[in-house]
Scaffold this motif. Sequence first.
Motif, PDB file in Angstrom:
ATOM      1  N   ILE A  55       0.843  -1.205   0.000  1.00  9.76           N
ATOM      2  CA  ILE A  55       0.000   0.000   0.000  1.00  9.76           C
ATOM      3  C   ILE A  55       0.876   1.253   0.000  1.00  9.76           C
ATOM      4  CG2 ILE A  55      -1.632   1.331   1.390  1.00  9.76           C
ATOM      5  CD1 ILE A  55      -2.883  -1.342   2.213  1.00  9.76           C
ATOM      6  N   PHE A  56       1.926   1.227   0.832  1.00 12.42           N
ATOM      7  CA  PHE A  56       2.843   2.369   0.884  1.00 12.42           C
ATOM      8  C   PHE A  56       3.464   2.626  -0.492  1.00 12.42           C
ATOM      9  CE2 PHE A  56       2.835   2.911   5.421  1.00 12.42           C
ATOM     10  CZ  PHE A  56       3.298   4.201   5.576  1.00 12.42           C
ATOM     11  N   LEU A  57       3.961   1.542  -1.125  1.00 10.67           N
ATOM     12  CA  LEU A  57       4.580   1.677  -2.445  1.00 10.67           C
ATOM     13  C   LEU A  57       3.592   2.276  -3.435  1.00 10.67           C
ATOM     14  CD1 LEU A  57       6.754  -1.461  -3.219  1.00 10.67           C
ATOM     15  CD2 LEU A  57       7.423   0.945  -3.127  1.00 10.67           C
ATOM     16  N   PHE A  58       2.369   1.731  -3.433  1.00  7.88           N
ATOM     17  CA  PHE A  58       1.338   2.211  -4.349  1.00  7.88           C
ATOM     18  C   PHE A  58       1.084   3.699  -4.142  1.00  7.88           C
ATOM     19  CE2 PHE A  58      -3.053   3.310  -5.192  1.00  7.88           C
ATOM     20  CZ  PHE A  58      -3.213   2.857  -6.483  1.00  7.88           C
ATOM     21  N   VAL A  59       0.963   4.081  -2.857  1.00  5.40           N
ATOM     22  CA  VAL A  59       0.630   5.474  -2.549  1.00  5.40           C
ATOM     23  C   VAL A  59       1.774   6.399  -2.968  1.00  5.40           C
ATOM     24  CG1 VAL A  59       0.374   7.064  -0.612  1.00  5.40           C
ATOM     25  CG2 VAL A  59      -1.052   5.030  -0.740  1.00  5.40           C
ATOM     26  N   ILE A  60       3.013   6.000  -2.662  1.00  8.83           N
ATOM     27  CA  ILE A  60       4.148   6.880  -2.964  1.00  8.83           C
ATOM     28  C   ILE A  60       4.343   6.999  -4.475  1.00  8.83           C
ATOM     29  CG2 ILE A  60       6.647   7.110  -2.780  1.00  8.83           C
ATOM     30  CD1 ILE A  60       6.351   5.744  -0.004  1.00  8.83           C
ATOM     31  N   ILE A  61       4.435   5.853  -5.152  1.00 12.28           N
ATOM     32  CA  ILE A  61       4.660   5.908  -6.601  1.00 12.28           C
ATOM     33  C   ILE A  61       3.468   6.534  -7.307  1.00 12.28           C
ATOM     34  CG2 ILE A  61       5.039   4.500  -8.662  1.00 12.28           C
ATOM     35  CD1 ILE A  61       6.499   2.507  -6.893  1.00 12.28           C
ATOM     36  N   GLY A  62       2.255   6.119  -6.881  1.00 13.78           N
ATOM     37  CA  GLY A  62       1.050   6.631  -7.516  1.00 13.78           C
ATOM     38  C   GLY A  62       0.920   8.137  -7.402  1.00 13.78           C
ATOM     39  N   SER A  63       1.199   8.678  -6.210  1.00 19.53           N
ATOM     40  CA  SER A  63       1.002  10.115  -6.051  1.00 19.53           C
ATOM     41  C   SER A  63       2.094  10.891  -6.776  1.00 19.53           C
ATOM     42  CB  SER A  63       0.942  10.496  -4.573  1.00 19.53           C
ATOM     43  OG  SER A  63       2.130  10.143  -3.931  1.00 19.53           O
ATOM     44  N   GLY A 110      -4.344   8.495  -0.011  1.00 22.08           N
ATOM     45  CA  GLY A 110      -3.607   7.632   0.888  1.00 22.08           C
ATOM     46  C   GLY A 110      -2.462   8.345   1.560  1.00 22.08           C
ATOM     47  N   ARG A 111      -1.825   9.255   0.824  1.00 20.55           N
ATOM     48  CA  ARG A 111      -0.702   9.988   1.403  1.00 20.55           C
ATOM     49  C   ARG A 111      -1.154  10.743   2.648  1.00 20.55           C
ATOM     50  NH1 ARG A 111       2.469  13.977  -2.496  1.00 20.55           N
ATOM     51  NH2 ARG A 111       0.518  15.059  -2.112  1.00 20.55           N
ATOM     52  N   THR A 112      -2.271  11.489   2.535  1.00 21.86           N
ATOM     53  CA  THR A 112      -2.763  12.251   3.684  1.00 21.86           C
ATOM     54  C   THR A 112      -3.255  11.326   4.789  1.00 21.86           C
ATOM     55  OG1 THR A 112      -3.686  13.585   1.920  1.00 21.86           O
ATOM     56  CG2 THR A 112      -4.014  14.361   4.150  1.00 21.86           C
ATOM     57  N   ALA A 246      -6.926   5.846  13.856  1.00 24.65           N
ATOM     58  CA  ALA A 246      -6.957   7.222  13.356  1.00 24.65           C
ATOM     59  C   ALA A 246      -7.342   7.252  11.885  1.00 24.65           C
ATOM     60  CB  ALA A 246      -5.600   7.885  13.565  1.00 24.65           C
ATOM     61  N   ILE A 247      -6.835   6.297  11.094  1.00 25.02           N
ATOM     62  CA  ILE A 247      -7.151   6.293   9.662  1.00 25.02           C
ATOM     63  C   ILE A 247      -8.648   6.077   9.450  1.00 25.02           C
ATOM     64  CG2 ILE A 247      -6.853   4.969   7.524  1.00 25.02           C
ATOM     65  CD1 ILE A 247      -3.944   4.650   8.230  1.00 25.02           C
ATOM     66  N   ILE A 248      -9.231   5.141  10.223  1.00 31.03           N
ATOM     67  CA  ILE A 248     -10.661   4.870  10.063  1.00 31.03           C
ATOM     68  C   ILE A 248     -11.495   6.057  10.542  1.00 31.03           C
ATOM     69  CG2 ILE A 248     -12.543   3.430  10.907  1.00 31.03           C
ATOM     70  CD1 ILE A 248     -10.693   1.079  10.720  1.00 31.03           C
ATOM     71  N   THR A 264      -7.377  18.991  -0.274  1.00 33.35           N
ATOM     72  CA  THR A 264      -6.397  17.975   0.100  1.00 33.35           C
ATOM     73  C   THR A 264      -7.128  16.639   0.142  1.00 33.35           C
ATOM     74  OG1 THR A 264      -5.548  19.638   1.607  1.00 33.35           O
ATOM     75  CG2 THR A 264      -4.606  17.432   1.773  1.00 33.35           C
ATOM     76  N   PRO A 265      -6.910  15.774  -0.839  1.00 38.04           N
ATOM     77  CA  PRO A 265      -7.669  14.522  -0.824  1.00 38.04           C
ATOM     78  C   PRO A 265      -7.225  13.600   0.309  1.00 38.04           C
ATOM     79  CG  PRO A 265      -6.087  14.523  -2.620  1.00 38.04           C
ATOM     80  CD  PRO A 265      -6.028  15.883  -1.995  1.00 38.04           C
ATOM     81  N   THR A 266      -8.178  12.930   0.929  1.00 37.23           N
ATOM     82  CA  THR A 266      -7.885  11.855   1.876  1.00 37.23           C
ATOM     83  C   THR A 266      -8.790  10.696   1.507  1.00 37.23           C
ATOM     84  OG1 THR A 266      -9.605  12.315   3.487  1.00 37.23           O
ATOM     85  CG2 THR A 266      -7.597  13.592   3.695  1.00 37.23           C
TER      86      THR A 266
END
Lengths: 317, 364
Positions: A55-63, A110-112, A246-248, A264-266
Motif C-alpha cells: 500500500i505504501f509503495l502504491f501510494v508513494i509511486i502513484g502520487s 492515501g498519502r494524507t 486514526a485512519i478509520i 487535500t484529498p484523503t
Amino acid sequence: MTGVLKSFLGIRGPKGGGAPKLHAEAVSESPWQQARRRFFAARMGPWGLAIIGTIFLFVIIGSLLLPFDFYNVPIRDVQTYAGRPPAWGRPFGETGMLQLDVMMLVANGGRTSLLIGFATAIGSIGIGTFVGVISGFFGGKVDTLLMRLADIFLMIPSLFVILVLARIFQGSGGGGVLSLITVFIAFGWMGIARLVRGQVLAVREMEYVEAARALGVRPIRIALRHILPNAIGPIVVSFPFAVGGAIISEAFISYLGFGVSGDTPTWGNILSESTTFLLQGNWWWIGFPGLFIILTALSINMIGDALRAALDPRGRK
Amino acid sequence: MLKYALRRIGASILIVLGTTVLIYLLLLAAPGGPAQKYANNPKFTAIQVQAYTKALGLDKSPIEQYCRWLGACNRNADLPGSLIGPTGFPSFLPTQISGVDSGLLHLDLGYSINDGNPVLERMTSALLPTLILAILSATIWLSVAVLLGVVTGLKNGGLFDNSVSVVTYVLYSFPTFLLGFGLIWIFAVVLHLLPVSGMTDPRNMPAFGSEAYWALATVDPLKVISDLGSHLVLPVATLVIVSIAGDSRYVRQSVIESMGMEHVRTARSKGLSERRINMRHILRTGLIPFATNLGLAFPFLVGGALVTETIFSWPGIGRLTLTAIGGLDYPLLMGILTLGALAVAIGNLISDLLYAALDPRVRL
C-alpha cells in the motif's frame, strides 16, 4: 485447509510443525532478537507487513506519477454523469460528476490518510507515555490528578466530541490536516497513559531500580533508562492499533464533510459524494478507496497482533 | 456491597459533573460561538448581534454561564444574588422549593438555537428510534457472540474454529460505514430486496412518530410492523456483524483461558462428564469477564450508533447529533454530550457492580 488457516493465525510453529528437538542447543538471544524471531515465525506479521508495504509503495509511486490538481480538472472525451466503470487505462474507474480518475484519488488520498494515522499514533503515544511515566513514577497527588483527568477524558463520548471539534475548527478556517491530528491526539492519549502507568508501578519497586536509587542515579535517568525500557512492550503493541484507528476515524469524519477540506484529498473526503452515485450503480468510486481502507486496517491489526504475541514475555516459543 | 455501590454512585455523579464542565469549557474555548454564526451575515447589524449575545447570556462570565446551564444560578439575577431563587431558597433545589425552573438540575436543557424547540423534547423524540434499533441489534449480537465464542472456544483448533476466526478477524477490521454501504449496495441496489435507508417508506407511509403513524399502527399493525421490519434489517445486520467480530473473539479467549484453570482439572479428575464440566465449570468462569463487559454496551443503547444511524438515515440520537454538529447548535450539543457522559457513567457502574457480584474472588 486447516493447516493453511492455522499457519495464517500463527498457531503452528515456524517450519511446518515436526517433532521438537530434544537436545536443542542453548542459544542465548536478547529480548529483541527473540521478539523478532517470534514475529516472523507466525505468518500474520510478515503478511501484514507485506500488505502495508505494498500500500505504501502504491501510494508513494502513484502520487508521484498521478499528481492531484484541485483547480485543473481534465475533460473526458466521453462525458457521463455517473462516471465510467474500470477499464484499460483507468483501472479503478472514474468518479461521478467531475469524472476524476479514482486511482489518482486513492494514491493521493492515501498519502494524507497515512500521514494522519502515523502522526496521530506518534503524538498520542508520546503524550500517553509521558503522562503514564510521570504519573506512575511520582505517584501521590500528581498521580491522582493525572489519572482523574484521564478518567474524565475517557468519560466523554470521544467520537461525538471529535466531530464537534473538527466541525468548529473547520468553521474557523482550519479544515486542515493539522487540526484533525490535534483533536485525535487530544482524545487518544488516555489508554496508553493508563497502560504505561500500570507497567511503571509494577517495575518501580523492583530490586534493580532500588539498586540504581542506592547508587545515587538521578530520578530522570532512572525513569528513562531503567523503568521505561521495561514498559516498552505495550507501547510498541499499541502503536499499530492507534494508526489504524486514526485512519478509520479520519475516513468517517471526512466522509461526513467535517474533516479535511476537499483541496487535500484523503481516503475519507474523496468518498463524500460517492454514496449518491452508489445508488446509480457506481460501485467503483466507493469500492476501491474502501478496499484500501479495509486492507490497511486489516494489515495493521495483523501486525499489531503479531507484535503482541512476539513481545509477550509469558509466551514460550 | 451496598456501601461500595453508594460510594461508586456518588463518584459517578461527580465525574459526570466534571465531564459537563470540561465539555462546556471545550465549547467555550473553541473559536466561533453561537453569536459568531450571524457575524458574517450582512443582514445582521452589529447591534442585532449584540442583542442576540445579551439575550442568550453570552456576555456573562464563563462560570456564570455554566452555572445557569446547570441550574444552580437563577437567570433573573447576576452572580452572587442569582444563587438564591425567587422564593429565597438556594436555586439548585427542586422547582417547587426554589421557584427556579431552568437548568439541568430542573430537567431543562434550554432551547435549540436553530429551531427554537426545547432540547429535551428533541432528544426524547429521537430516543425511541435509537432504542428500537439498539435493543434489537444488541440482543441478537450478544446472544450470537456468546454462542459463537463458546462453541469455537470449547472446540478450539478445529476446522470450524479456524474458519470462524479468520472471518471474524477480517470483519473486525471492517470500518462500520464501509460495511453498511457494502450491504446497501448488495441488498438494496443490486438485488432490490430491501429499502436503502430511513425508518418508513415515504411513498405510502406516514413519518415515524407522527400521529398518523400511530393511528395507522392501531388500524393496520401488520403493515406498520412489516414496513419497520424491512427498514430494520440492514442497520441491524451492520451493527450485529461489526460487534460480533470483536465480542466472539473475546468470549472465545476467556473460555480457552478458563479451560486451563485448576478447578477444571480437579473436576475432570473427579470423573465428571465432559458435558457437566463444560456447562458448570468452564462456562461459569469463562463468561464472567463478558458479563461484566455488558455494562459497556449501555452507552451504545442510549447514545445510538452514530455511524450506522448516519448511513441509514435512522432518525435517532446519533443522527440528531450530526444535525446539531452540522448546524453548531450549542444547547443541543450540550444536552446530547451530557446524555452520552451519563450513559458511559451508568455503563461503567453496571459493569463494576456486576463484576463485584459475579466474581467470588472480589470481596467488598
